[in-house]
Write an enzyme that holds these catalytic residues in place. Structure first.
Site, PDB file in Angstrom:
ATOM      1  N   TYR A  92      11.571  -2.245  17.761  1.00 37.50           N
ATOM      2  CA  TYR A  92      12.608  -2.946  18.531  1.00 37.50           C
ATOM      3  C   TYR A  92      13.318  -1.918  19.414  1.00 37.50           C
ATOM      4  O   TYR A  92      13.452  -0.752  19.028  1.00 37.50           O
ATOM      5  CB  TYR A  92      13.637  -3.572  17.590  1.00 37.50           C
ATOM      6  N   CYS A 104       8.199   7.690  -3.720  1.00 39.05           N
ATOM      7  CA  CYS A 104       9.230   6.790  -4.264  1.00 39.05           C
ATOM      8  C   CYS A 104       9.493   7.148  -5.727  1.00 39.05           C
ATOM      9  O   CYS A 104       8.617   7.708  -6.389  1.00 39.05           O
ATOM     10  CB  CYS A 104       8.764   5.344  -4.197  1.00 39.05           C
ATOM     11  N   ARG A 113       3.841  -0.933   1.700  1.00 37.83           N
ATOM     12  CA  ARG A 113       3.313   0.331   2.240  1.00 37.83           C
ATOM     13  C   ARG A 113       2.490   1.047   1.171  1.00 37.83           C
ATOM     14  O   ARG A 113       2.442   2.274   1.135  1.00 37.83           O
ATOM     15  CB  ARG A 113       4.457   1.216   2.734  1.00 37.83           C
ATOM     16  N   ASP A 274       4.651  -9.578   1.811  1.00 34.56           N
ATOM     17  CA  ASP A 274       3.703  -9.227   2.872  1.00 34.56           C
ATOM     18  C   ASP A 274       2.266  -9.287   2.378  1.00 34.56           C
ATOM     19  O   ASP A 274       2.010  -9.332   1.175  1.00 34.56           O
ATOM     20  CB  ASP A 274       4.023  -7.813   3.391  1.00 34.56           C
TER      21      ASP A 274
HETATM   22  S1  SF4 Z   1       8.448  -1.318  -2.112  1.00 31.16           S
HETATM   23 FE1  SF4 Z   1       7.074   0.447  -1.746  1.00 31.16          FE
HETATM   24  S2  SF4 Z   1       8.269   1.823  -0.441  1.00 31.16           S
HETATM   25 FE2  SF4 Z   1       9.727   0.409  -1.434  1.00 31.16          FE
HETATM   26  S3  SF4 Z   1      10.362   1.465  -3.339  1.00 31.16           S
HETATM   27 FE3  SF4 Z   1       8.672   0.086  -3.869  1.00 31.16          FE
HETATM   28  S4  SF4 Z   1       6.886   1.457  -3.742  1.00 31.16           S
HETATM   29 FE4  SF4 Z   1       8.494   2.489  -2.595  1.00 31.16          FE
END
Ligand code: SF4
Length: 354
Positions: A92, A104, A113, A274
């Site tokens: 955007y 993470c 992701r 998603d």
């Molecule tokens: S959704 Fe994916 S990017 Fe977000 S905390 Fe969980 S593992 Fe990590």
């Protein structure tokens, strides 16, 4: 049993009593493909005697992840199509994502992701790549907001985070810094004085978007961590993924939104899940999602109403899933109108480029 450190292998999950024997072979195959991590705080929260435990469902690898559907794709929201330089997604005009890290504290089984994050993922931006990303922001006066996501930016050390914030501080046209994080609920002790200092170091108006999916995630420790952030002057907003078997229930969703509001976190995004690979078992239909969101309207205060959002596959941005921009067609598919006015079919056809 409470773990002293994060559990990152099938053997560790098994030893902690979180993975029954019959599920271990499939979990091993899943762990070879996607990262696994369960923090001590979450391990303590899982009810191992409940086969339907909504916390376990989010974090313990499952055989269903081995099934990838034709419409699922490695980059479901099209980050790569909008990445002019490494670490930046510019979808955007007035804002960019700055993805400084692809690690993470936990690995969500439904992660959008999941092909990019993890110890084997894209890692942390090199100093040179970070210089290029910061220069990209500095050279574009239209960039009003910088959103740190990833990965989870709050896994960075306070020293590293502070260094990035100080570089953003020097860019006048950036007025807002936003972090997206799971840390306050999954590793609340990490929110200490040093990390809070680092989060605020840009001197800009700072938002922290907390990702939580079930009211049980609001433990006393998590609530205290959230309070430390809000008391330090940052604004908190929420993001939740609508997930089958976790929060696809009007009562649970209402309790979750109330928990956010009670803890001074304004409900912001409720994401339709998603099309990430191996996540079909989490996905509801758009019609089911709309009915759940509708049920929230009469049930809870206006303060508790999130925006129900679908990221249009292929990188075309977000659309309100309960708005006229999303129309059900006679063929059972939906037609989505993106923010540029272009129409897309959902679910997308097999083989569509991601
Ligand atoms: S959704 Fe994916 S990017 Fe977000 S905390 Fe969980 S593992 Fe990590």
């Amino acid at each position: 049993m409470t773990a002293a450190r994060s559990l990152t292998t099938v053997a560790e999950l098994a030893a902690a009593g979180l993975l029954p024997e019959e599920k271990r072979p499939a979990a091993t195959a899943v762990a070879e493909r996607y990262a696994v991590a369960v923090t001590p705080a979450l391990a303590a929260l899982i009810d191992a005697d409940d086969p339907l435990d909504p916390i376990a469902r989010q974090f313990i690898p499952d055989a269903a992840e081995l099934v990838t559907l034709p419409e699922e794709r490695a980059d479901p929201i099209g980050d790569l199509a909008h990445s002019p330089v490494e670490g930046i997604v510019h979808r955007y005009p007035d804002r960019v994502l700055l993805k400084a890290v692809h690690v993470c504290p936990v690995y969500c089984r439904f992660c959008f992701r999941r092909e990019m994050v993890g110890p084997e993922g894209l890692g942390t931006l090199s100093p040179g790549a970070l210089d290029t990303a910061i220069a990209y922001i500095a050279e574009r006066p239209e960039i009003w907001e910088v959103i740190l996501t990833g990965g989870d930016p709050l896994v960075l050390s306070p020293r590293r985070l502070q260094a990035i914030m100080e570089r953003l501080a020097a860019i006048d046209h950036v007025k807002i810094v936003r972090f997206h994080s799971r840390v306050p609920v999954v590793d609340p002790e990490r929110i200490d004085a040093a990390l809070i200092e680092a989060l605020k170091a840009s001197g800009k108006t700072t938002y922290v978007a907390l990702h939580a999916n079930h009211p049980r995630e609001f433990t006393a420790e998590a609530r205290a961590a959230i309070a430390r952030i809000v008391d330090a002057g940052m604004v908190m907003i929420s993001q939740t993924v609508l997930l089958r078997g976790v929060n696809d229930d009007a009562e649970v969703l209402a309790a979750l939104m109330r928990a956010f509001v009670e803890n001074r976190v304004k409900p912001y995004y409720l994401h339709h899940p998603d099309l990430a690979p191996g996540t079909a078992h989490f996905r509801l239909s758009l019609a089911e999602g709309r009915a759940l969101v509708e049920s929230l309207r009469g049930r809870v205060s206006g303060l508790c109403q999130p925006a129900y959002i679908l990221d249009i596959p292929g990188g075309h941005g977000k659309v309100r899933a309960d708005s006229p921009a999303v129309e059900e067609a006679d063929d059972g598919c939906f037609r989505l109108r993106d923010f540029r006015g272009k129409t897309h079919v959902y679910p997308p056809e097999e083989g569509l480029a991601s």
